[in-house]
Scaffold this motif. Structure first.
Motif, mmCIF file in Angstrom:
data_model
loop_
_atom_site.group_PDB
_atom_site.id
_atom_site.type_symbol
_atom_site.label_atom_id
_atom_site.label_comp_id
_atom_site.label_asym_id
_atom_site.label_seq_id
_atom_site.Cartn_x
_atom_site.Cartn_y
_atom_site.Cartn_z
ATOM 1 N N PRO A 24 -7.409 -16.980 59.649
ATOM 2 C CA PRO A 24 -8.282 -17.446 60.739
ATOM 3 C C PRO A 24 -8.201 -16.471 61.917
ATOM 4 O O PRO A 24 -7.173 -15.827 62.120
ATOM 5 C CB PRO A 24 -7.680 -18.801 61.108
ATOM 6 C CG PRO A 24 -6.940 -19.245 59.903
ATOM 7 C CD PRO A 24 -6.443 -18.000 59.242
ATOM 8 N N GLU A 25 -9.284 -16.404 62.667
ATOM 9 C CA GLU A 25 -9.417 -15.354 63.681
ATOM 10 C C GLU A 25 -8.257 -15.276 64.681
ATOM 11 O O GLU A 25 -7.730 -14.194 64.950
ATOM 12 C CB GLU A 25 -10.726 -15.583 64.433
ATOM 13 C CG GLU A 25 -11.079 -14.434 65.353
ATOM 14 C CD GLU A 25 -12.437 -14.676 65.983
ATOM 15 O OE1 GLU A 25 -13.420 -14.636 65.228
ATOM 16 O OE2 GLU A 25 -12.496 -14.933 67.185
ATOM 17 N N THR A 26 -7.854 -16.412 65.215
ATOM 18 C CA THR A 26 -6.774 -16.380 66.205
ATOM 19 C C THR A 26 -5.473 -15.873 65.580
ATOM 20 O O THR A 26 -4.747 -15.086 66.187
ATOM 21 C CB THR A 26 -6.536 -17.786 66.800
ATOM 22 O OG1 THR A 26 -7.791 -18.280 67.264
ATOM 23 C CG2 THR A 26 -5.559 -17.739 67.953
ATOM 24 N N LEU A 45 -3.439 -12.565 66.714
ATOM 25 C CA LEU A 45 -2.042 -12.638 67.150
ATOM 26 C C LEU A 45 -1.185 -11.636 66.372
ATOM 27 O O LEU A 45 -0.342 -10.945 66.955
ATOM 28 C CB LEU A 45 -1.498 -14.061 66.950
ATOM 29 C CG LEU A 45 -1.951 -15.086 67.996
ATOM 30 C CD1 LEU A 45 -1.642 -16.497 67.526
ATOM 31 C CD2 LEU A 45 -1.274 -14.813 69.339
ATOM 32 N N LEU A 46 -1.410 -11.548 65.067
ATOM 33 C CA LEU A 46 -0.646 -10.585 64.257
ATOM 34 C C LEU A 46 -0.945 -9.147 64.685
ATOM 35 O O LEU A 46 -0.036 -8.330 64.839
ATOM 36 C CB LEU A 46 -0.981 -10.727 62.770
ATOM 37 C CG LEU A 46 -0.311 -11.819 61.968
ATOM 38 C CD1 LEU A 46 -0.687 -11.681 60.510
ATOM 39 C CD2 LEU A 46 1.207 -11.743 62.120
ATOM 40 N N LEU A 47 -2.227 -8.845 64.882
ATOM 41 C CA LEU A 47 -2.591 -7.485 65.283
ATOM 42 C C LEU A 47 -1.943 -7.127 66.622
ATOM 43 O O LEU A 47 -1.323 -6.073 66.771
ATOM 44 C CB LEU A 47 -4.120 -7.349 65.408
ATOM 45 C CG LEU A 47 -4.926 -7.312 64.109
ATOM 46 C CD1 LEU A 47 -6.423 -7.297 64.420
ATOM 47 C CD2 LEU A 47 -4.567 -6.082 63.274
ATOM 48 N N LEU A 48 -2.083 -8.038 67.577
ATOM 49 C CA LEU A 48 -1.613 -7.718 68.933
ATOM 50 C C LEU A 48 -0.093 -7.609 68.996
ATOM 51 O O LEU A 48 0.448 -6.665 69.567
ATOM 52 C CB LEU A 48 -2.100 -8.789 69.923
ATOM 53 C CG LEU A 48 -3.611 -8.815 70.180
ATOM 54 C CD1 LEU A 48 -4.023 -10.123 70.852
ATOM 55 C CD2 LEU A 48 -4.030 -7.633 71.053
ATOM 56 N N ARG A 49 0.604 -8.576 68.379
ATOM 57 C CA ARG A 49 2.058 -8.593 68.503
ATOM 58 C C ARG A 49 2.729 -7.653 67.498
ATOM 59 O O ARG A 49 3.558 -6.839 67.861
ATOM 60 C CB ARG A 49 2.609 -10.021 68.301
ATOM 61 C CG ARG A 49 2.594 -10.937 69.528
ATOM 62 C CD ARG A 49 3.581 -10.537 70.626
ATOM 63 N NE ARG A 49 4.764 -9.847 70.127
ATOM 64 C CZ ARG A 49 5.955 -10.379 70.011
ATOM 65 N NH1 ARG A 49 6.157 -11.620 70.367
ATOM 66 N NH2 ARG A 49 6.950 -9.682 69.554
ATOM 67 N N ASP A 50 2.382 -7.789 66.229
ATOM 68 C CA ASP A 50 3.162 -7.084 65.203
ATOM 69 C C ASP A 50 2.628 -5.680 64.920
ATOM 70 O O ASP A 50 3.393 -4.806 64.527
ATOM 71 C CB ASP A 50 3.194 -7.900 63.908
ATOM 72 C CG ASP A 50 4.067 -9.142 64.065
ATOM 73 O OD1 ASP A 50 4.855 -9.185 65.032
ATOM 74 O OD2 ASP A 50 3.960 -10.055 63.239
ATOM 75 N N ILE A 51 1.348 -5.456 65.083
ATOM 76 C CA ILE A 51 0.801 -4.138 64.748
ATOM 77 C C ILE A 51 0.717 -3.265 66.001
ATOM 78 O O ILE A 51 1.116 -2.110 65.991
ATOM 79 C CB ILE A 51 -0.600 -4.251 64.102
ATOM 80 C CG1 ILE A 51 -0.602 -5.259 62.956
ATOM 81 C CG2 ILE A 51 -1.098 -2.880 63.643
ATOM 82 C CD1 ILE A 51 0.388 -4.969 61.851
ATOM 83 N N GLU A 52 0.199 -3.836 67.083
ATOM 84 C CA GLU A 52 -0.011 -3.004 68.266
ATOM 85 C C GLU A 52 1.110 -3.117 69.291
ATOM 86 O O GLU A 52 1.118 -2.361 70.268
ATOM 87 C CB GLU A 52 -1.387 -3.318 68.857
ATOM 88 C CG GLU A 52 -2.436 -2.886 67.834
ATOM 89 C CD GLU A 52 -3.864 -3.237 68.176
ATOM 90 O OE1 GLU A 52 -4.127 -3.678 69.297
ATOM 91 O OE2 GLU A 52 -4.704 -3.051 67.286
ATOM 92 N N GLY A 53 2.035 -4.019 69.047
ATOM 93 C CA GLY A 53 3.262 -4.038 69.843
ATOM 94 C C GLY A 53 3.140 -4.583 71.256
ATOM 95 O O GLY A 53 3.992 -4.304 72.098
ATOM 96 N N TYR A 54 2.097 -5.365 71.542
ATOM 97 C CA TYR A 54 2.037 -5.991 72.859
ATOM 98 C C TYR A 54 3.082 -7.101 72.945
ATOM 99 O O TYR A 54 3.416 -7.730 71.939
ATOM 100 C CB TYR A 54 0.633 -6.555 73.124
ATOM 101 C CG TYR A 54 -0.392 -5.478 73.400
ATOM 102 C CD1 TYR A 54 -0.345 -4.751 74.592
ATOM 103 C CD2 TYR A 54 -1.375 -5.161 72.480
ATOM 104 C CE1 TYR A 54 -1.251 -3.744 74.849
ATOM 105 C CE2 TYR A 54 -2.299 -4.148 72.736
ATOM 106 C CZ TYR A 54 -2.227 -3.445 73.920
ATOM 107 O OH TYR A 54 -3.118 -2.441 74.160
#
Lengths: 98, 201
Positions: B150-152, B156-165
């Protein structure tokens, strides 16, 4: 104070024990190293005592590492080119905005 | 394009490039479009999927960057400043395009019994990080699984785990509370883990 707590104190066991579900709620903060010292002790105690949770945490961390690896080549790859028509559009938009 | 001038810009230290941008130097603007545009497209595509939407987001991002360059404090690199702007532009696009209600992951079977004890399963994640690193098909499969969330959860995975925010940065970018970021991230990771387990059967 519930009976578990009093049992711990009577045993001289200073680290409270938690169930798997409570352990699970700590995982995100544990990985971010955001747990307070006391919470960390509680977390680690459960980790040592509970093989299924230990296994779960390993797989969980492995899954995070796999998702990182799935994107790792975006940075390493030769630089992706930006299409010329997009460059023109961006620069034209800037001109007209001035 | 005047190549000789661009070579000069490549050699500039970043703070001087930023000075030129703040002074409205057109060649410097063109330089950052060409230098970071491909990277920005790659990032936008993660969130938006389609090339056309990603191009729109990159165009919006550069418009914002041009307007905001005078407020750029130089606390991060130019690249991470642009990265955040394009992430923001992509998230804005998602909001206007889809208007889906906040989607929750509700197909994860309970992991615990009624006493809060973990229910053991035989499932395992056996993909190896070393293999994924060298095998583009395996990378594509994992990315498809992330896309299918699901989009959210995916964001969340992209922002936290992939892009490191950080959790706080993600809470600002998505406009949700810190505790929602944490619980949502946990569920998203659980859902991906489950998909990766099923994957290798």
């Amino acid at each position: 104070m519930n009976t578990d707590d009093s049992k711990n104190i009577m045993n001289g066991d200073s680290i409270p024990s938690i169930n798997c579900k409570s352990f699970d709620a700590f995982i995100v903060d544990y990985i971010d190293d955001n747990l307070k010292d006391e919470e960390k002790k509680i977390f680690i105690r459960h980790l040592i005592e509970c093989a299924p949770c230990k296994k779960y945490l390993e797989d969980y961390q492995n899954s995070i590492a796999l998702s990182e690896a799935a994107f790792s080549n975006d940075e390493k790859n030769p630089k992706k080119e930006i299409p010329e028509q997009l460059v023109s559009a961006i620069l034209a938009a800037r001109q007209s905005a001035k | 394009m005047d190549l000789s001038r661009n070579i000069d810009i490549i050699d500039l230290p970043e703070d001087q490039l930023i000075e030129k941008l703040k002074n409205g130097d057109p060649a410097s603007f063109e330089f950052i479009v060409r230098e970071y545009g491909g990277y920005m497209l790659t990032i936008a595509k993660r969130y938006l999927g389609s090339e056309a939407d990603a191009q729109d987001a990159v165009q919006d991002a550069y418009a914002q960057a041009f307007r905001g360059i005078n407020n750029f404090q130089g606390r991060s690199s130019l690249k991470s400043w642009l990265h955040r702007i394009v992430v923001n532009a992509s998230l804005m696009k998602l909001r206007t395009y889809k208007r889906r209600p906040i989607d929750l992951i509700d197909d994860i079977p309970s992991l615990f019994d009624s006493n809060g004890k973990r229910i053991e399963t035989a499932a395992e994640v056996t993909l190896s990080i070393e293999e994924v690193a060298i095998d583009s098909r395996q990378r594509a499969l994992i990315r498809q699984q992330i896309d299918a969330l699901p989009e959210t959860a995916k964001n969340l995975l992209l922002l936290r785990d992939i892009e490191g925010y950080s959790t706080i940065e993600v809470s600002e970018l998505l406009g949700i509370s810190v505790s929602s970021v944490k619980t949502g991230l946990h569920r998203a990771r659980q859902a991906l883990k489950k998909k990766l387990e099923i994957q290798q059967r």
